[in-house]
Motif scaffolding. Structure first.
Motif, PDB file in Angstrom:
ATOM      1  N   ILE A  19       0.900  -1.223   0.085  1.00  0.00           N
ATOM      2  CA  ILE A  19      -0.163  -0.105  -0.032  1.00  0.00           C
ATOM      3  C   ILE A  19       0.735   1.318   0.087  1.00  0.00           C
ATOM      4  O   ILE A  19       0.576   2.105  -0.333  1.00  0.00           O
ATOM      5  CB  ILE A  19      -0.919  -0.022   1.370  1.00  0.00           C
ATOM      6  N   GLN A  20       2.193   1.109   0.499  1.00  0.00           N
ATOM      7  CA  GLN A  20       3.068   2.232   0.633  1.00  0.00           C
ATOM      8  C   GLN A  20       3.463   2.581  -1.053  1.00  0.00           C
ATOM      9  O   GLN A  20       3.797   3.988  -1.188  1.00  0.00           O
ATOM     10  CB  GLN A  20       4.139   2.070   1.296  1.00  0.00           C
ATOM     11  N   ASP A  21       3.121   1.731  -1.825  1.00  0.00           N
ATOM     12  CA  ASP A  21       3.660   1.907  -3.108  1.00  0.00           C
ATOM     13  C   ASP A  21       2.549   2.965  -4.156  1.00  0.00           C
ATOM     14  O   ASP A  21       2.934   3.042  -5.276  1.00  0.00           O
ATOM     15  CB  ASP A  21       4.130   0.816  -3.802  1.00  0.00           C
ATOM     16  N   TRP A  22       1.665   2.926  -3.350  1.00  0.00           N
ATOM     17  CA  TRP A  22       0.453   3.481  -4.189  1.00  0.00           C
ATOM     18  C   TRP A  22       0.517   5.128  -4.414  1.00  0.00           C
ATOM     19  O   TRP A  22      -0.131   5.628  -5.414  1.00  0.00           O
ATOM     20  CB  TRP A  22      -0.874   3.099  -3.538  1.00  0.00           C
ATOM     21  N   GLU A  26       5.379  12.873  -1.369  1.00  0.00           N
ATOM     22  CA  GLU A  26       4.608  13.978  -1.089  1.00  0.00           C
ATOM     23  C   GLU A  26       3.170  14.353  -1.125  1.00  0.00           C
ATOM     24  O   GLU A  26       2.701  15.465  -1.190  1.00  0.00           O
ATOM     25  CB  GLU A  26       5.530  15.218  -1.778  1.00  0.00           C
ATOM     26  N   HIS A  27       2.286  13.129  -1.238  1.00  0.00           N
ATOM     27  CA  HIS A  27       1.058  13.427  -1.355  1.00  0.00           C
ATOM     28  C   HIS A  27       0.215  13.890  -0.305  1.00  0.00           C
ATOM     29  O   HIS A  27       0.725  13.512   0.911  1.00  0.00           O
ATOM     30  CB  HIS A  27       0.477  12.095  -1.820  1.00  0.00           C
ATOM     31  N   SER A  86     -10.617   5.745  -5.698  1.00  0.00           N
ATOM     32  CA  SER A  86      -9.539   6.840  -5.499  1.00  0.00           C
ATOM     33  C   SER A  86      -8.632   6.008  -4.945  1.00  0.00           C
ATOM     34  O   SER A  86      -8.543   5.223  -3.912  1.00  0.00           O
ATOM     35  CB  SER A  86      -9.817   7.777  -4.708  1.00  0.00           C
ATOM     36  N   VAL A  87      -7.074   6.023  -5.337  1.00  0.00           N
ATOM     37  CA  VAL A  87      -5.925   5.353  -4.829  1.00  0.00           C
ATOM     38  C   VAL A  87      -5.684   6.254  -3.321  1.00  0.00           C
ATOM     39  O   VAL A  87      -5.440   5.493  -2.542  1.00  0.00           O
ATOM     40  CB  VAL A  87      -4.907   5.634  -5.680  1.00  0.00           C
ATOM     41  N   TYR A  91      -5.623   4.430   0.247  1.00  0.00           N
ATOM     42  CA  TYR A  91      -4.513   4.397   0.832  1.00  0.00           C
ATOM     43  C   TYR A  91      -4.831   4.778   2.445  1.00  0.00           C
ATOM     44  O   TYR A  91      -4.526   4.181   3.563  1.00  0.00           O
ATOM     45  CB  TYR A  91      -3.371   5.406   0.270  1.00  0.00           C
ATOM     46  N   ILE A  92      -5.616   6.056   2.387  1.00  0.00           N
ATOM     47  CA  ILE A  92      -6.315   6.580   3.929  1.00  0.00           C
ATOM     48  C   ILE A  92      -6.936   5.372   4.541  1.00  0.00           C
ATOM     49  O   ILE A  92      -6.550   4.961   5.805  1.00  0.00           O
ATOM     50  CB  ILE A  92      -6.701   7.496   3.676  1.00  0.00           C
ATOM     51  N   SER A  93      -7.832   4.733   4.104  1.00  0.00           N
ATOM     52  CA  SER A  93      -8.475   3.376   4.671  1.00  0.00           C
ATOM     53  C   SER A  93      -7.984   2.295   4.853  1.00  0.00           C
ATOM     54  O   SER A  93      -8.454   1.254   5.167  1.00  0.00           O
ATOM     55  CB  SER A  93      -9.920   3.403   3.926  1.00  0.00           C
ATOM     56  N   ALA A  94      -6.486   2.190   4.412  1.00  0.00           N
ATOM     57  CA  ALA A  94      -5.846   0.947   4.270  1.00  0.00           C
ATOM     58  C   ALA A  94      -6.411  -0.215   3.769  1.00  0.00           C
ATOM     59  O   ALA A  94      -6.679  -1.333   4.042  1.00  0.00           O
ATOM     60  CB  ALA A  94      -5.455   0.504   5.614  1.00  0.00           C
ATOM     61  N   ASN A  95      -7.202   0.014   2.385  1.00  0.00           N
ATOM     62  CA  ASN A  95      -7.771  -0.893   1.425  1.00  0.00           C
ATOM     63  C   ASN A  95      -9.296  -1.358   2.054  1.00  0.00           C
ATOM     64  O   ASN A  95      -9.447  -2.631   1.743  1.00  0.00           O
ATOM     65  CB  ASN A  95      -6.929  -1.906   1.109  1.00  0.00           C
TER      66      ASN A  95
END
Length: 450
Positions: A19-22, A26-27, A86-87, A91-95
């Motif tokens: 998930i860290q690669d998504w 700096e997002h 949305s990617v 990411y925020i919801s940890a999938n």
């Protein structure tokens, strides 16, 4: 064959995806998650009792809301959909995928706790060296309530409509007496028609009671202001030994509501307010103080008052409750000016730059560069502030107002897209404006640090 990039949607991952690669490093979504991890959420976490199904962690729910409001996604249904589409939301919801009811209930349940988080995020900005509270500009903007102005009911129209419906009920009752003896009653279901009108009458009666209560509260407030003016006038006459000129203040009139007094049937706590450019809107008056250097919002509140003159008092109370955020100077337009407001700022050791009148455009050259008269030693707080605004330094500080707080409202409304409250009711509107200001501050901090 032309060398196009391969786009095979059936290609399996050779290694388990991380998930860290998504997202880029700096997002904004990463920044919000990392900031929320620094906050103390004990007040929110303590309200979970551990019974029933496992709940989503408050860090996840808050990050979803903050990122949603920062990017113009305010609806709980749209946030739920975004956790699939949305990617950044994934990411925020940890999938995981919190449903819209869970998101909406979390937002309503913890609106009051957001005030503490607003202050905590500003503390983070201070620790980063970004926020050093010096001068702030205070202003207000009208934000549309989740209600239509066409659902507003005036006292005069409510009275007229109530009588009309009561007369119709009597007519239907008379019709009901003869309906059994007639073969045809025009296909009308008389009991349903009567019940519908009686329900409507109860709604109108409740609306009239609310209008009457507001009229009594207004009369009480006007009476207090009248007594204050009389006391001030008498004190001045006693001090000078002369009779004060001008018209003597008149006591407020009847406690009864005016024919034009109204209440909105959708959101009764919102108010009809004039908007810039002309016209009226069912709205709340959202206030914010923006720090000049960082452009961060350091104070916010929502009011039902159309006029801004009464908003200095709650603003100063906010700063008293949060002493680490007290500014050295406050800038505001003529809508906030009154003798009492200037004195209150001086009492709190905040240098005031409150315009005492609208300046005309294209001033004559001699007026723009006229020499400022020397201030007398026994000058009052009002005279000191007026003198301050006429100096070169004072003019430069006041001119900064247009490039601080007004652009912030522009970003919130036109870039982030927040033009209307999602929630109804005064308390919920206060909480949602707090949520919006947090989202703006996180977005601003991300821009500065990036």
């Amino acid at each position: 064959m032309k060398p196009f990039k391969a786009s095979n949607r059936n290609q399996p991952f050779l290694l388990p995806p991380s998930i860290q690669d998504w997202l880029p490093q700096e997002h904004l979504a990463r920044f919000i998650v990392e900031t929320i991890e620094q906050l103390d959420l004990a007040k929110i976490e303590s309200q979970y009792n551990g019974r029933g199904k496992e709940a989503y962690h408050p860090q996840v729910m808050l990050s979803l809301l903050f990122y949603g409001y920062a990017t113009g996604v305010f609806s709980s249904r749209k946030i739920e959909r975004a956790t699939y589409d949305s990617v950044a939301f994934r990411y925020i919801s940890a999938n995981t995928h919190p449903d819209h009811d869970t998101i909406a209930n979390f937002r309503k349940r913890f609106l009051n706790e957001l005030t503490d988080l607003f202050v905590q995020i500003l503390s983070v900005a201070q620790e980063m060296g970004i926020l050093k509270v010096g001068k702030v500009s205070l202003d207000g903007t009208k934000v549309k309530a989740n209600a239509s102005k066409h659902k507003a009911l005036s006292y005069a129209h409510a009275t007229k409509l109530q009588k009309q419906l009561e007369d119709e009920v009597q007519t239907l009752l008379e019709k009901a007496k003869t309906a059994d003896n007639e073969d045809d009653n025009d296909g009308m279901n008389i009991p349903d028609e009567i019940a519908r009108r009686k329900d409507r009458i109860e709604v109108i009666k409740a609306a009239k009671i609310k209008i009457e209560q507001r009229a009594k509260e207004r009369h009480k407030q006007e009476l207090q202001e009248y007594e204050k003016k009389i006391q001030k006038r008498e004190a001045k006459e006693k001090l000078t030994g002369k009779k004060t000129g001008g018209k003597k203040p008149q006591p407020p009139k009847s406690k009864e509501p005016k024919p034009t007094d109204q209440v909105n049937l959708t959101d009764e706590e919102s108010r009809i307010m004039p908007v810039s450019g002309g016209g009226y809107m069912q709205a709340y008056n959202a206030q914010a103080s923006v720090e000049h250097d960082s452009r961060l919002i350091v104070h916010q509140h929502v009011t039902q008052n159309v006029n801004d003159k009464k908003e200095i008092v709650p603003t100063l109370k906010w700063f008293k409750d949060n002493p680490d955020l007290v500014p050295k100077a406050m800038v505001a337009d003529a809508g906030y000016f009154s003798d009492d407001n200037v004195k209150l700022c001086e009492e709190d050791k905040i240098t005031s730059y409150i315009s005492f009148g609208k300046e005309q455009h294209n001033q004559p050259l001699e007026d723009r560069f006229e020499e400022v008269q020397e201030l007398p030693k026994d000058a009052t707080d009002i005279e000191k502030m007026k003198h301050r605004l006429k100096t070169k330094e004072g003019k430069e500080i006041y001119a900064q107002r247009k490039s601080t707080v007004e652009p912030v409202f522009g970003v919130i409304k036109h870039v982030m897209g927040f033009r209307q409250f999602m929630l109804r009711g005064f308390e919920k509107a206060k909480g949602e404006w707090n949520l919006m200001c947090i989202a703006y501050n996180l977005k601003r901090l991300h821009t500065i640090t990036a």
